[in-house]
Design a protein around this motif. Structure first.
Motif, mmCIF file in Angstrom:
data_model
loop_
_atom_site.group_PDB
_atom_site.id
_atom_site.type_symbol
_atom_site.label_atom_id
_atom_site.label_comp_id
_atom_site.label_asym_id
_atom_site.label_seq_id
_atom_site.Cartn_x
_atom_site.Cartn_y
_atom_site.Cartn_z
ATOM 1 N N HIS A 144 32.248 29.797 37.876
ATOM 2 C CA HIS A 144 33.354 30.756 37.956
ATOM 3 C C HIS A 144 34.553 30.095 38.621
ATOM 4 C CE1 HIS A 144 31.798 34.747 36.675
ATOM 5 N NE2 HIS A 144 30.620 34.177 36.948
ATOM 6 N N ARG A 145 35.732 30.596 38.237
ATOM 7 C CA ARG A 145 36.965 30.189 38.884
ATOM 8 C C ARG A 145 37.535 31.398 39.614
ATOM 9 N NH1 ARG A 145 41.890 28.514 35.134
ATOM 10 N NH2 ARG A 145 41.771 30.760 34.746
ATOM 11 N N PHE A 146 37.733 31.287 40.901
ATOM 12 C CA PHE A 146 38.266 32.365 41.715
ATOM 13 C C PHE A 146 39.686 31.989 42.145
ATOM 14 C CE2 PHE A 146 33.692 32.423 42.091
ATOM 15 C CZ PHE A 146 33.375 33.771 41.958
ATOM 16 N N ALA A 205 28.229 29.925 40.843
ATOM 17 C CA ALA A 205 27.949 31.162 41.567
ATOM 18 C C ALA A 205 26.493 31.272 42.011
ATOM 19 C CB ALA A 205 28.319 32.368 40.706
ATOM 20 N N PHE A 216 27.870 37.527 40.626
ATOM 21 C CA PHE A 216 28.285 36.508 39.666
ATOM 22 C C PHE A 216 27.154 35.509 39.396
ATOM 23 C CE2 PHE A 216 32.061 37.860 42.066
ATOM 24 C CZ PHE A 216 32.784 38.423 41.030
ATOM 25 N N HIS A 257 36.780 26.615 42.277
ATOM 26 C CA HIS A 257 35.788 26.520 41.206
ATOM 27 C C HIS A 257 34.415 26.309 41.847
ATOM 28 C CE1 HIS A 257 38.863 25.918 37.990
ATOM 29 N NE2 HIS A 257 39.552 25.492 39.039
#
Length: 306
Positions: free
Chosen positions: A236-238, A251, A232, A248
């Motif tokens: 990014h939001r995981f 990456a 990534f 959040h």
């Protein structure tokens, strides 16, 4: 990382070259497998047969009905009467159907962990079929247990396919109390294959209890390529699919922390399972489908690490 659109299990998706390679594999157990009938297992083993072999001390996992009560009356100790018999195997396929198994990779968004797990289960059933052994299914998800009791033959293989096609993931793996009905159905001497991403401790604890009670347990850890590589970039939001918790992060640079920790966690898991007598192999879903089966069930082999 969001879940992919459901594709569903399709036995026709298993490549012909994989099916051909399955013919060289053998399901076997280091433990005696009780039962009746003829399977393709070398020699004869001791169990609940007809021709007397020996007495041995009663242990955890033995059936109370096999205790020799006359010998108990003379010795005040519990002994089981073993006999020589042919030993077909019963294979239980324990499938993790929790929400985390919906995970797919961005490069192949329609192929999820659960799809790979179903295909692996179907492959093991094919090996059992060619050996004349029985196989059953227990899918473990948020809705509880989905059971297909063990059977043998091509018709039972077709029933397994129908169950795998209908399988839906969701929620967390069942708690220990919900797994109790399954405990009494898995006989001592059975071969148990756990197919899971190993993120639910209740399934790992259940596998350890089974191994401690005389069942041969084998584990395949099903992982996405993104979990292995963390490819990534940018923000990014995981989202954790079972709890809904979100993280959040930027990456860039996170892989320097994530990858060593993830590899260390998988190594610790492999050591934990090995300590409980459970053979284990990790499988990343961009690898050849039969890769973990070759590591675990190759004729003349069978020992593996994660």
């Amino acid at each position: 990382m969001s879940a992919a659109p459901a594709r569903g299990f399709d036995p026709a998706a298993i490549p012909a070259v994989v099916r051909a390679r399955l013919r060289s594999l053998r399901l076997r157990t280091r433990l005696d497998a009780p039962g009746a009938g003829i399977g393709q297992h070398a020699g004869r083993s001791r169990g609940a047969g007809l021709e007397f072999a020996q007495y041995r001390a009663y242990g955890q996992g033995d059936e109370p009905r096999r205790i020799d009560w006359k010998l108990y009356a003379r010795s005040d100790r519990y002994f089981v009467r073993d006999a020589l018999r042919d030993s077909p195997l019963t294979v239980w396929l324990l499938l993790d159907a929790s929400a985390s198994m919906e995970q797919a990779d961005g490069a192949r968004p329609h192929y999820r962990k659960i799809d790979a797990a179903c295909e692996l289960a179907a492959c093991v059933a094919e090996i059992a079929l060619q050996q004349g052994d029985g196989f059953g299914l227990a899918a473990l998800g948020g809705s509880g247990l989905q059971l297909l009791m063990p059977g043998a033959g091509a018709r039972h293989r077709d029933r397994l396919w129908l169950e795998l096609r209908a399988l839906r993931c969701g929620g967390a793996a069942p708690a220990a109390a919900a797994l109790r009905p399954l405990w009494g159905r898995i006989d001592a001497g059975a071969l148990v294959l756990l197919l899971s991403d190993d993120f639910d401790d209740s399934l790992l604890e259940f596998a350890e209890r089974l191994a401690g009670a005389g069942r041969e347990v084998v584990s395949i850890g099903v992982l996405s390529a993104e979990e292995r590589d963390f490819p990534f970039h940018g923000g990014h939001r995981f989202r954790e699919p079972e709890s809904g918790a979100e993280l959040h992060l930027e990456a860039r640079g996170a892989d320097d922390e994530f990858l060593p920790r993830f590899r260390a966690a998988r190594g610790a898991l492999a050591r934990r399972l090995a300590g409980g007598g459970i053979r284990h192999a990790d499988y990343v879903i961009d690898q050849p489908l039969d890769a973990p089966l070759q590591r675990l069930f190759r004729a003349g082999g069978g020992e593996s690490a994660g």
